[in-house]
Each structure stands twice: as structure tokens, then as C-alpha cells.
Design a protein around this motif. Structure first.
Motif, PDB file in Angstrom:
ATOM      1  N   PHE A   5       2.892   7.108   5.019  1.00  0.00           N
ATOM      2  CA  PHE A   5       2.783   7.368   6.461  1.00  0.00           C
ATOM      3  C   PHE A   5       4.061   6.953   7.185  1.00  0.00           C
ATOM      4  N   ALA A  55      -5.269  -6.577   3.580  1.00  0.00           N
ATOM      5  CA  ALA A  55      -4.076  -5.704   3.585  1.00  0.00           C
ATOM      6  C   ALA A  55      -4.133  -4.691   4.722  1.00  0.00           C
ATOM      7  N   CYS A  56      -5.333  -4.276   5.113  1.00  0.00           N
ATOM      8  CA  CYS A  56      -5.455  -3.230   6.140  1.00  0.00           C
ATOM      9  C   CYS A  56      -5.526  -3.815   7.560  1.00  0.00           C
ATOM     10  N   CYS A  70       0.844  -1.203   0.000  1.00  0.00           N
ATOM     11  CA  CYS A  70       0.000   0.000   0.000  1.00  0.00           C
ATOM     12  C   CYS A  70       0.881   1.256   0.000  1.00  0.00           C
ATOM     13  N   CYS A 116      -2.613  -2.877   9.751  1.00  0.00           N
ATOM     14  CA  CYS A 116      -2.033  -1.563   9.468  1.00  0.00           C
ATOM     15  C   CYS A 116      -2.129  -0.680  10.723  1.00  0.00           C
ATOM     16  N   ARG A 173       0.051   4.240   0.331  1.00  0.00           N
ATOM     17  CA  ARG A 173      -0.346   5.189   1.376  1.00  0.00           C
ATOM     18  C   ARG A 173       0.324   4.804   2.706  1.00  0.00           C
ATOM     19  N   ASN A 174       0.380   3.529   2.999  1.00  0.00           N
ATOM     20  CA  ASN A 174       1.081   3.046   4.189  1.00  0.00           C
ATOM     21  C   ASN A 174       2.555   3.455   4.116  1.00  0.00           C
ATOM     22  N   LYS A 200      -4.440   3.241  10.495  1.00  0.00           N
ATOM     23  CA  LYS A 200      -5.865   3.292  10.122  1.00  0.00           C
ATOM     24  C   LYS A 200      -6.463   4.669  10.429  1.00  0.00           C
ATOM     25  N   LEU A 211      -5.983  -3.172  -3.352  1.00  0.00           N
ATOM     26  CA  LEU A 211      -5.266  -3.808  -2.235  1.00  0.00           C
ATOM     27  C   LEU A 211      -5.660  -5.271  -2.091  1.00  0.00           C
ATOM     28  N   LYS A 269      -6.044   6.532  -1.655  1.00  0.00           N
ATOM     29  CA  LYS A 269      -6.112   5.163  -1.117  1.00  0.00           C
ATOM     30  C   LYS A 269      -6.138   4.174  -2.295  1.00  0.00           C
ATOM     31  N   CYS A 314      -5.203   7.176   7.966  1.00  0.00           N
ATOM     32  CA  CYS A 314      -5.772   6.849   6.664  1.00  0.00           C
ATOM     33  C   CYS A 314      -7.211   7.384   6.579  1.00  0.00           C
TER      34      CYS A 314
END
Ligand code: SF4
Length: 265
Positions: free
Chosen positions: A62, A250-251, A56, A254, A58-59, A257, A246, A242, A260
Motif C-alpha cells: 500500500f 501490528a495493525c 507486513c 496501520c 501488504r502494508n 486498514k 503478524l 494478508k 486492507c
């Protein structure tokens, strides 16, 4: 506070404590200690990318921007499963490293030696703990632990060990979708195009192995392209959209969250 009130409080505490059978309080206390120790051992995470975050972008953003993580509240059961997985990793690594002693054509290759012999100047060994080596890829800003490198029947493989539930293991027919990027990342770093994934059933210790053949296109799509994309957003300090593709689950683990959710779709 009056003496009578204090007496009442003590009585209430006494009664509340009496109600818990000793066996139950023993288990509860063990669980408290497991969680406390886990909290103490939780290491500060770095801002380098890691192969498991590559699913991901986005992950990755972060992580690279050191965004606040959700509070880590691992249950004692989850902590125990993680520890059991680590124990099995070490045992399997030891077995594989000793296979050549029994005439099996399998050589355990030390990761630092491999890096030096292949002159992989982009790779830096951060630390070595037993069979595991923590490596930093300087130009990709990627940090990862490698389970090992082997030469089996004349071919080089990166070794990746996974332990999983009986249900997942019984249905397993290949490398899990969420593990592909990780394998491709190791392959990109070491220049070895085959990753031997060894999946072990947590309940029965049954084993299945699958080879991931990594192409240059996969390295571009799964690793280099994603890192370039994440770097682009990191420079702008804007979270990427996002991802819509995925893998399932996958989340689940994480730690971003909340961030996100704040960033929207
Ligand atoms: S919650 Fe899911 S989409 Fe959001 S950053 Fe984490 S892994 Fe990515």
C-alpha cells in the motif's frame, strides 16, 4: 430569519457557552490547538518502504503504490506522548554522544561520515536534523531515520531508542518482536551486524538495553526477501494476501486498514 428567531439562537449559544466552566474550555481549546498543529505538521509520506512497515508485506504494498491512507485522528494525548518520545530521544542521543568526555569508551559516529568512510554508495543522506539522519537506500527503495551509530567498547552498534509504557517496560525481557525487522533493516543498510536497542520507561525513565545480533539469514528473511515479495505485487498492482504471522498489535497504528479490508483476506 425573523429577529425573534435570531435572538433565540443567540440566547441558546450564550447558554451553551455559559455551561462550560472556563477551566474546562481552556483544556478543550488547548487540545483543539494541539490537533490542529499536528495536522499542519503532518508530512506527505513517500512511496519508499520504511523499516517499520516491514512487519507486513501488504502494508509495504500500500505504501509503495501510494494507496489512500485512513484519516489520521491522533488524540491530543497520543500526540503528546509522541512529542515526549522525541524529546527523550534527543536528550539520550546527546548524552550518549558526550559519554566519551567522561572517559567512557563510547564514540558517537556521525551517520553521513560513516556512509562516506565505508563507501556505502547505495545510501544517500536525504537530510540531517540534529542527531537524526534521514537516509534513502537506493536499490532497496527504503527510507529511514537512524537514531545513531556508536562504537562502544571497541564494537560498532546501530543505536535504536524506544520509549514505552511502564507496563510494557516492566515485562520487557528482550527486543520486541515488532522491532526486529526494523533493526535488521538498519543492519542490512549499514553492514553493522549488532543493533543496540535502548528501551526507556516513559514514567520513570528507567532503562534496559538489548543487543540484536543480525545474521545474513535474518537480512534475507526480514528485509531483502520481503522487499522482493512486495516489489513483485507492486509490479502486478495486486495487493498481496494478508500475512497470517503478524506480531500482536501490528495493525494497531496501520493507516491502511480501510484498503486492507477492501482487499479481503
Ligand atoms: S491492517 Fe494489518 S494486515 Fe492490513 S495492511 Fe495494515 S498491518 Fe497489514
Amino acid at each position: 430569519m425573523s429577529r425573534q428567531t435570531l435572538k433565540n439562537i443567540y440566547r441558546m449559544i450564550e447558554e451553551a457557552t455559559k455551561e462550560i466552566p472556563l477551566e474546562e474550555s481552556f483544556v478543550a481549546d488547548i487540545n483543539v490547538a494541539i490537533q490542529k498543529l499536528d495536522e499542519q505538521n503532518t508530512k506527505q509520506s513517500s512511496t519508499s518502504y520504511n523499516p517499520s512497515s516491514l512487519v507486513c508485506v501488504r502494508n509495504m504494498y500500500f505504501k509503495a503504490t501510494n494507496a489512500p491512507q485512513d484519516e489520521r485522528k491522533a488524540s491530543p494525548e497520543l500526540i503528546g506522548m509522541g512529542e515526549a518520545g522525541t524529546d527523550r530521544h534527543e536528550r539520550l542521543q546527546r548524552v550518549i554522544s558526550e559519554m566519551s568526555r567522561f572517559g567512557i569508551d563510547c564514540e558517537w559516529i556521525s551517520v553521513p561520515d560513516f556512509i562516506e568512510s565505508r563507501k556505502l554508495t547505495d545510501l544517500e543522506v536525504v537530510s540531517q536534523d540534529g542527531f537524526e539522519t534521514l537516509v534513502h537506500h537506493k536499490s532497496l527503495n527504503m527510507r529511514f531515520k537512524c537514531d545513531g551509530i556508536i562504537r562502544y567498547k571497541g564494537q560498532y552498534f546501530i543505536l535504536e531508542i524506544k520509549t514505552e509504557s511502564i507496563h510494557k517496560w516492566q515485562n520487557r525481557q528482550g527486543v520486541a518482536e515488532e522491532h526486529v525487522a526494523q533493526g535488521v533493516a538498519y543492519s542490512t543498510a549499514f553492514g553493522i551486524n549488532q543493533v543496540m536497542f535502548l528501551y526507556e520507561n516513559r514514567d520513570t525513565c528507567g532503562k534496559k538495553a538489548y543487543i540484536l545480533e543480525v545474521t545474513d539469514e535474518m537480512k534475507m528473511d526480514e528485509v531483502i526477501g520481503k522487499i522482493e515479495e512486495a516489489d513483485y505485487y507492486v509490479k502486478k498492482l495486486v495487493p498481496p494476501p494478508k500475512p497470517t504471522d503478524l506480531p500482536r498489535n501490528a495493525c494497531t497504528y496501520c493507516l491502511y486498514k480501510t484498503e486492507c479490508q477492501k482487499a479481503g483476506a
